[in-house]
Design an enzyme around this catalytic site. Structure first.
Site, mmCIF file in Angstrom:
data_model
loop_
_atom_site.group_PDB
_atom_site.id
_atom_site.type_symbol
_atom_site.label_atom_id
_atom_site.label_comp_id
_atom_site.label_asym_id
_atom_site.label_seq_id
_atom_site.Cartn_x
_atom_site.Cartn_y
_atom_site.Cartn_z
ATOM 1 N N SER A 293 -9.684 2.048 3.086
ATOM 2 C CA SER A 293 -8.818 2.829 2.230
ATOM 3 C C SER A 293 -7.830 2.001 1.427
ATOM 4 O O SER A 293 -7.284 2.487 0.445
ATOM 5 C CB SER A 293 -8.041 3.836 3.074
ATOM 6 N N LYS B 79 0.863 -1.190 0.000
ATOM 7 C CA LYS B 79 0.000 0.000 0.000
ATOM 8 C C LYS B 79 0.894 1.234 0.000
ATOM 9 O O LYS B 79 1.913 1.275 0.707
ATOM 10 C CB LYS B 79 -0.886 -0.031 1.251
ATOM 11 N N SER C 42 -9.758 -0.451 7.236
ATOM 12 C CA SER C 42 -9.240 -0.324 5.869
ATOM 13 C C SER C 42 -8.588 -1.563 5.288
ATOM 14 O O SER C 42 -8.246 -1.559 4.114
ATOM 15 C CB SER C 42 -8.244 0.823 5.790
HETATM 16 N N1 GLN Z 1 -12.953 4.236 6.643
HETATM 17 C C1 GLN Z 1 -12.242 4.706 7.811
HETATM 18 C C2 GLN Z 1 -11.860 6.143 7.608
HETATM 19 O O1 GLN Z 1 -12.230 6.704 6.645
HETATM 20 C C3 GLN Z 1 -11.075 3.827 8.091
HETATM 21 C C4 GLN Z 1 -9.873 4.142 7.313
HETATM 22 C C5 GLN Z 1 -8.702 3.283 7.651
HETATM 23 O O2 GLN Z 1 -8.832 2.236 8.300
HETATM 24 N N2 GLN Z 1 -7.539 3.750 7.247
HETATM 25 O O3 GLN Z 1 -11.194 6.739 8.412
#
Ligand code: GLN
Length: 495
Positions: A153, A78, A177
């Site tokens: 994400s 990532k 994420s």
């Molecule tokens: N969807 C969550 C957010 O927008 C989690 C994101 C993540 O785990 N990096 O913060």
């Protein structure tokens, strides 16, 4: 499966038996990325030359007899993880041309294990999002249905593994994420215990929640990768100095009764994960998966997580608060984007940050700055910290009565691009089932457990107590030995 599209474990066997070389496997991955990724947009950077050189080095090490099991296996990282000498953009304009000066700890550990880095995957900008629509480099498509999001994400890593571009990829999980995109793309995703894998070199979003982890097609592959990634690191003060379990070894252990391999396991079912608000098809698939766990010998028990419903508001105070502090380092002075024209220093900061950050990142910084400001700190940030502790207490109490907790990973299957893009609160509510594990620091996984009628994957989420990754992976592995949801592939052209 055999061939270059095999799983990590399968490739490791083929490489060890010299049935394939790492150069052949890596070339096949690069060819497949070249053929398919224009439609998916899972990668923001592909390092073909570096990958082939690393593959040749892995082959040479194997010829000398000095290669571990992961040597020569192609993977992706990532783009929030620092990779020495390669761009590390966090899918932000702010870092669009930034080249990392060093490797993140987990990147270095996987490199030491001999894995071959083929490229960096797309993501929501600075890991803020649940759909991968918040990327400076454009949205990622779900390989199962291109009109749908892959989740976020870590949507690029999830899509890359689902489309068999690479057998495994890293991700980071701050509020879901890894698990939510794994669920949306029909792959296996593991968020380890907070502190199990070092955050050194992970560009910080919310430091008390950020957790490096992994995507692969099977729990067995996740076990192999976690074994390489986990371990103490003095450069992350929250890294825990505790021996790393033999995850792959625990999966290989023979159950006493092979027809009931989960005999003795207590699976907790919190009413809060099975109520209204879960899509009917998701609920049916998760119920069937729980039935499968019972058939494998597990016993189910009702447990309660009475405060887990507060996890979304708590998270959306704490995560932005930490983000607003962490992202203050992007000031146009030390690294990253700098506005071309400005009047004075304050104007340079303002323009740089207004130009460099996308809308969601700016929204989070504004919320975070607000909840930390004098007069609001006690009402929002401090209160959220107190409720965070109560949520962790709920999990602790539940684990007094069960060994793992099961439920859906997300309330729905993958939604369509654009469906929630204009409604941040709807987008945030999507994280309702995943955030609890981050607030409590617990390990959790998403494993494929079915499909909607129109072919979108559904994920089963499993939680375990802190540092019980071996238990979590074993339960997932037994489920995958008895089912084939994880083995299904989206209809894409063959490589
Ligand atoms: N969807 C969550 C957010 O927008 C989690 C994101 C993540 O785990 N990096 O913060």
């Amino acid at each position: 499966m055999g061939g270059p599209l095999d799983t990590v474990a399968g490739l490791a066997r083929q490489l060890a038996a010299r049935e394939v070389s790492s150069v052949e496997v890596t070339r096949a991955a690069l060819d497949r990325i070249a053929a398919l990724d224009h439609a998916l947009n899972a990668f923001v950077n592909v390092d073909g030359d570096g990958a082939l050189a690393a593959a040749a080095a892995a082959d040479a090490a194997r010829a000398r007899g000095g290669a571990g099991p992961l040597a020569g296996v192609p993977i992706a990282h990532k783009d929030v993880l620092m990779t020495a000498g390669l761009p590390t953009t966090c899918a932000s304009r702010m870092l669009a041309t930034f080249v990392a000066p060093y490797d993140a700890h987990v990147v270095a550990r996987l490199k030491d294990a001999g894995t071959v880095l083929v490229g960096k995957t797309n993501m929501d900008e600075f890991a803020m999002g649940s759909s991968n629509e918040n990327s400076h480099f454009g949205a990622v498509r779900n390989p199962w249905q291109p009109a749908c999001v892959p989740g976020g994400s870590s949507g690029g890593s999830a899509a890359a593994v689902a489309a068999r571009l690479v057998p495994a990829a890293t991700g980071t999980d701050t509020g879901g994420s890894i698990r939510q995109p794994a669920s949306y793309t029909g792959v296996t995703g593991l968020k380890p215990t907070y502190g199990r894998c070092s955050r050194y070199g992970l560009v910080a979003f919310a430091s008390s929640l950020d957790t490096p982890g992994v995507f692969a097609r099977t729990a067995e592959d996740c076990a192999l990768l976690l074994g390489a990634m986990a371990g103490p690191d003095a450069r992350d003060s929250t890294s825990v100095d505790r021996p790393v379990d033999d995850y792959a070894g625990s999966l290989a252990a023979r159950p006493a009764d092979p027809s009931r391999p989960l005999a003795g396991l207590r699976v907790g079912l919190p009413a809060e994960f099975f109520g209204d608000g879960v899509d009917g098809e998701v609920a049916r698939a998760v119920d069937a998966a729980v039935g499968e766990l019972r058939r494998l010998g597990a016993q189910t028990v009702d447990v309660a997580l009475p405060r887990v419903g507060l996890s979304v508001p708590v998270y959306y105070v704490i995560a932005p608060a930490e983000a607003s502090s962490n992202l203050s380092r992007f000031d146009g002075v030390r690294y990253g984007h700098r506005a071309a024209e400005y009047r004075d220093l304050a104007d340079m900061y303002r323009r740089t940050r207004a130009e460099g950050f996308g809308a969601e990142v700016r929204r989070r910084i504004l919320i975070g700055t607000y909840v930390l400001s004098h007069g609001y700190y006690d009402a929002y940030y401090l209160k959220a910290q107190k409720v965070r502790r109560l949520i962790a207490d709920d999990f602790r109490a539940a684990f007094g009565r069960c060994d793992v907790i099961a439920g859906p990973t997300a309330p729905t299957a993958a939604f369509r691009l654009g469906d929630k893009a204009d409604d941040p609160v709807q987008m945030y509510l999507n994280d309702i089932f995943t955030i609890g594990a981050n607030l409590a620091g617990l390990p959790a996984m998403s494993i494929p457990c079915g499909f909607t009628g129109d072919g979108r994957p559904i994920g089963l989420q499993l939680h375990a107590p802190a540092f019980a990754e071996a238990r979590l992976l074993t339960v997932a592995h037994r489920f995958q030995q008895a089912t084939d949801w994880h083995a299904r592939a989206p209809a894409l052209p063959p490589a």
